[in-house]
Design an enzyme around this catalytic site. Sequence first.
Site, PDB file in Angstrom:
ATOM      1  CG  HIS A 109      -2.125  -0.869   1.076  1.00 25.45           C
ATOM      2  ND1 HIS A 109      -2.087  -2.213   1.351  1.00 25.45           N
ATOM      3  CD2 HIS A 109      -3.389  -0.598   0.675  1.00 25.45           C
ATOM      4  CE1 HIS A 109      -3.283  -2.740   1.122  1.00 25.45           C
ATOM      5  NE2 HIS A 109      -4.096  -1.781   0.718  1.00 25.45           N
ATOM      6  CE  LYS A 112      -4.135  -0.404   4.724  1.00 29.19           C
ATOM      7  NZ  LYS A 112      -5.455   0.193   4.990  1.00 29.19           N
TER       8      LYS A 112
HETATM    9  N1  NDP Z   1     -12.879  -0.744   2.019  1.00 33.74           N
HETATM   10  C1  NDP Z   1     -12.160  -0.302   1.000  1.00 33.74           C
HETATM   11  O1  NDP Z   1     -12.319  -0.737  -0.145  1.00 33.74           O
HETATM   12  C2  NDP Z   1     -11.142   0.750   1.229  1.00 33.74           C
HETATM   13  C3  NDP Z   1     -10.916   1.166   2.480  1.00 33.74           C
HETATM   14  N2  NDP Z   1     -10.018   2.138   2.733  1.00 33.74           N
HETATM   15  C4  NDP Z   1      -9.940   2.570   4.107  1.00 33.74           C
HETATM   16  O2  NDP Z   1     -10.697   3.781   4.208  1.00 33.74           O
HETATM   17  C5  NDP Z   1     -10.119   4.621   5.205  1.00 33.74           C
HETATM   18  C6  NDP Z   1      -9.812   5.977   4.577  1.00 33.74           C
HETATM   19  O3  NDP Z   1      -8.799   5.812   3.631  1.00 33.74           O
HETATM   20  P1  NDP Z   1      -8.227   7.063   2.803  1.00 33.74           P
HETATM   21  O4  NDP Z   1      -9.343   7.782   2.142  1.00 33.74           O
HETATM   22  O5  NDP Z   1      -7.100   6.551   2.005  1.00 33.74           O
HETATM   23  O6  NDP Z   1      -7.646   7.940   4.011  1.00 33.74           O
HETATM   24  P2  NDP Z   1      -7.465   9.531   4.085  1.00 33.74           P
HETATM   25  O7  NDP Z   1      -6.500   9.791   5.196  1.00 33.74           O
HETATM   26  O8  NDP Z   1      -7.179  10.079   2.740  1.00 33.74           O
HETATM   27  O9  NDP Z   1      -8.926  10.031   4.501  1.00 33.74           O
HETATM   28  C7  NDP Z   1      -9.448   9.928   5.797  1.00 33.74           C
HETATM   29  C8  NDP Z   1     -10.210  11.201   6.043  1.00 33.74           C
HETATM   30  O10 NDP Z   1     -10.901  11.117   7.287  1.00 33.74           O
HETATM   31  C9  NDP Z   1     -10.743  12.368   7.918  1.00 33.74           C
HETATM   32  N3  NDP Z   1     -11.007  12.234   9.341  1.00 33.74           N
HETATM   33  C10 NDP Z   1     -10.155  11.859  10.326  1.00 33.74           C
HETATM   34  N4  NDP Z   1     -10.785  11.932  11.513  1.00 33.74           N
HETATM   35  C11 NDP Z   1     -12.029  12.369  11.251  1.00 33.74           C
HETATM   36  C12 NDP Z   1     -13.151  12.685  12.065  1.00 33.74           C
HETATM   37  N5  NDP Z   1     -13.094  12.585  13.404  1.00 33.74           N
HETATM   38  N6  NDP Z   1     -14.294  13.097  11.471  1.00 33.74           N
HETATM   39  C13 NDP Z   1     -14.362  13.222  10.139  1.00 33.74           C
HETATM   40  N7  NDP Z   1     -13.325  12.981   9.299  1.00 33.74           N
HETATM   41  C14 NDP Z   1     -12.177  12.558   9.877  1.00 33.74           C
HETATM   42  C15 NDP Z   1      -9.324  12.778   7.613  1.00 33.74           C
HETATM   43  O11 NDP Z   1      -9.091  14.148   7.833  1.00 33.74           O
HETATM   44  P3  NDP Z   1      -7.568  14.664   8.150  1.00 33.74           P
HETATM   45  O12 NDP Z   1      -6.709  14.064   7.083  1.00 33.74           O
HETATM   46  O13 NDP Z   1      -7.654  16.150   8.110  1.00 33.74           O
HETATM   47  O14 NDP Z   1      -7.241  14.119   9.516  1.00 33.74           O
HETATM   48  C16 NDP Z   1      -9.281  12.423   6.127  1.00 33.74           C
HETATM   49  O15 NDP Z   1      -9.818  13.463   5.332  1.00 33.74           O
HETATM   50  C17 NDP Z   1      -8.907   3.870   5.740  1.00 33.74           C
HETATM   51  O16 NDP Z   1      -9.273   3.168   6.892  1.00 33.74           O
HETATM   52  C18 NDP Z   1      -8.568   2.893   4.633  1.00 33.74           C
HETATM   53  O17 NDP Z   1      -7.913   1.749   5.101  1.00 33.74           O
HETATM   54  C19 NDP Z   1      -9.299   2.728   1.744  1.00 33.74           C
HETATM   55  C20 NDP Z   1      -9.449   2.319   0.458  1.00 33.74           C
HETATM   56  C21 NDP Z   1     -10.387   1.288   0.091  1.00 33.74           C
HETATM   57  O1  LIG Z   2      -5.870   2.171   2.943  1.00 35.89           O
HETATM   58  C1  LIG Z   2      -6.066   1.803   1.764  1.00 35.89           C
HETATM   59  O2  LIG Z   2      -5.664   2.441   0.795  1.00 35.89           O
HETATM   60  C2  LIG Z   2      -6.829   0.573   1.556  1.00 35.89           C
HETATM   61  N1  LIG Z   2      -7.349  -0.007   2.589  1.00 35.89           N
HETATM   62  C3  LIG Z   2      -8.152  -1.181   2.578  1.00 35.89           C
HETATM   63  C4  LIG Z   2      -7.466  -2.279   3.370  1.00 35.89           C
HETATM   64  O3  LIG Z   2      -6.922  -2.009   4.445  1.00 35.89           O
HETATM   65  O4  LIG Z   2      -7.507  -3.425   2.927  1.00 35.89           O
HETATM   66  C5  LIG Z   2      -8.576  -1.586   1.194  1.00 35.89           C
HETATM   67  C6  LIG Z   2      -7.563  -1.334   0.125  1.00 35.89           C
HETATM   68  O5  LIG Z   2      -6.554  -2.269   0.264  1.00 35.89           O
HETATM   69  C7  LIG Z   2      -7.033   0.087   0.190  1.00 35.89           C
END
Ligand code: NDP
Ligand SMILES: O=C(O)C1=N[C@H](C(=O)O)C[C@H](O)C1
EC number: 1.17.1.8
Length: 269
Positions: free
Chosen positions: A158, A162
């Site tokens: 990743h 992350k």
């Molecule tokens: N299920 C799936 O297919 C996938 C899951 N994921 C997961 O999704 C999650 C997000 O990933 P990603 O978008 O890459 O991460 P990012 O860090 O880009 O986004 C997370 C966002 O959440 C915000 N945030 C943090 N705390 C709060 C809060 N208390 N209230 C509201 N917003 C908040 C952050 O703000 P700030 O940065 O200002 O702190 C940031 O904008 C991760 O857990 C990742 O593992 C990711 C990709 C695919």
């Molecule tokens: O953080 C990410 O980017 C992703 N998180 C998910 C995970 O923890 O498996 C899904 C995907 O791999 C992207």
Amino acid sequence: MPNNIKVVIAGPRGRMGREAVKMVTDHDGMQLVSVIDYKNVGQSLDQVEGFGYLPESISIYNDLDICFNETSPDVLIDLTTPETGYRHTKTALLNNVRPVVGTTGFTSSQLDELTNLAEERNIGVIIAPNFAIGAVLMMKFSQMAAKYFEDVEIIEMHHDQKLDAPSGTAIKTAQMIRENRTSKKQGHPAEEETLEGARGADLDGIKIHSVRLPGLIAHQQVLFGSGGQLLTIRHDSNDRASFMSGVSICVETVMNLNTLVYGLENILD
Ligand SMILES: NC(=O)C1=CN([C@@H]2O[C@H](COP(=O)(O)OP(=O)(O)OC[C@H]3O[C@@H](n4cnc5c(N)ncnc54)[C@H](OP(=O)(O)O)[C@@H]3O)[C@@H](O)[C@H]2O)C=CC1
Ligand SMILES: O=C(O)C1=N[C@H](C(=O)O)C[C@H](O)C1
């Protein structure tokens, strides 16, 4: 389909949140009613840099109770951080808002607690460690292969922003493999690490190795070894748009659920 599922998104400025905002606002059957963030609270999302294309102003809330009360969403999409995502999911269930959770890094006791709460409240929730259909197939193919190959290791790769390791996908893959695999601790019974962590994390004997590098997005390979042959099952998400059809399916499906479902594979045909 009528424009009738009212959606709130938590984490709208994030890498996934931005894609989800786009997906929901472009979807004929969904309406984005609000977003949850701790920045720009009280403003509308179209005033935030990068969201100028939104067709109508969407209010930013920090307090979930107020948000739910004022905008009456049907579904919460959570794409935040493990701690926040867990808190949001609980609050949503207590307010009869159906969570679709992409956030990874929940502990198994948190998952158990949310399962019980969903049952108590008789309300649907989907927690999907990976929304990409290709990743779900990778997990299912790995589960199939485990019946014939007991020797397996997982390498997940990743981007370096992350927060959780191993990835939710890798944990789910190992859990699915475990269902079909004769239990075994991978590696030599007498092996020793001369450098701590060299053999990776261990889920019931299945080793998981986590790579974090800039330039990567989300990738995983599952390696099955056997005398004279190696089977590699690999999936790559090169763009976060790859997750959005899964998010959309989950939002539609969660409306008809009254329990917690963990994993997109459990709701696909
Ligand atoms: N299920 C799936 O297919 C996938 C899951 N994921 C997961 O999704 C999650 C997000 O990933 P990603 O978008 O890459 O991460 P990012 O860090 O880009 O986004 C997370 C966002 O959440 C915000 N945030 C943090 N705390 C709060 C809060 N208390 N209230 C509201 N917003 C908040 C952050 O703000 P700030 O940065 O200002 O702190 C940031 O904008 C991760 O857990 C990742 O593992 C990711 C990709 C695919
Ligand atoms: O953080 C990410 O980017 C992703 N998180 C998910 C995970 O923890 O498996 C899904 C995907 O791999 C992207």
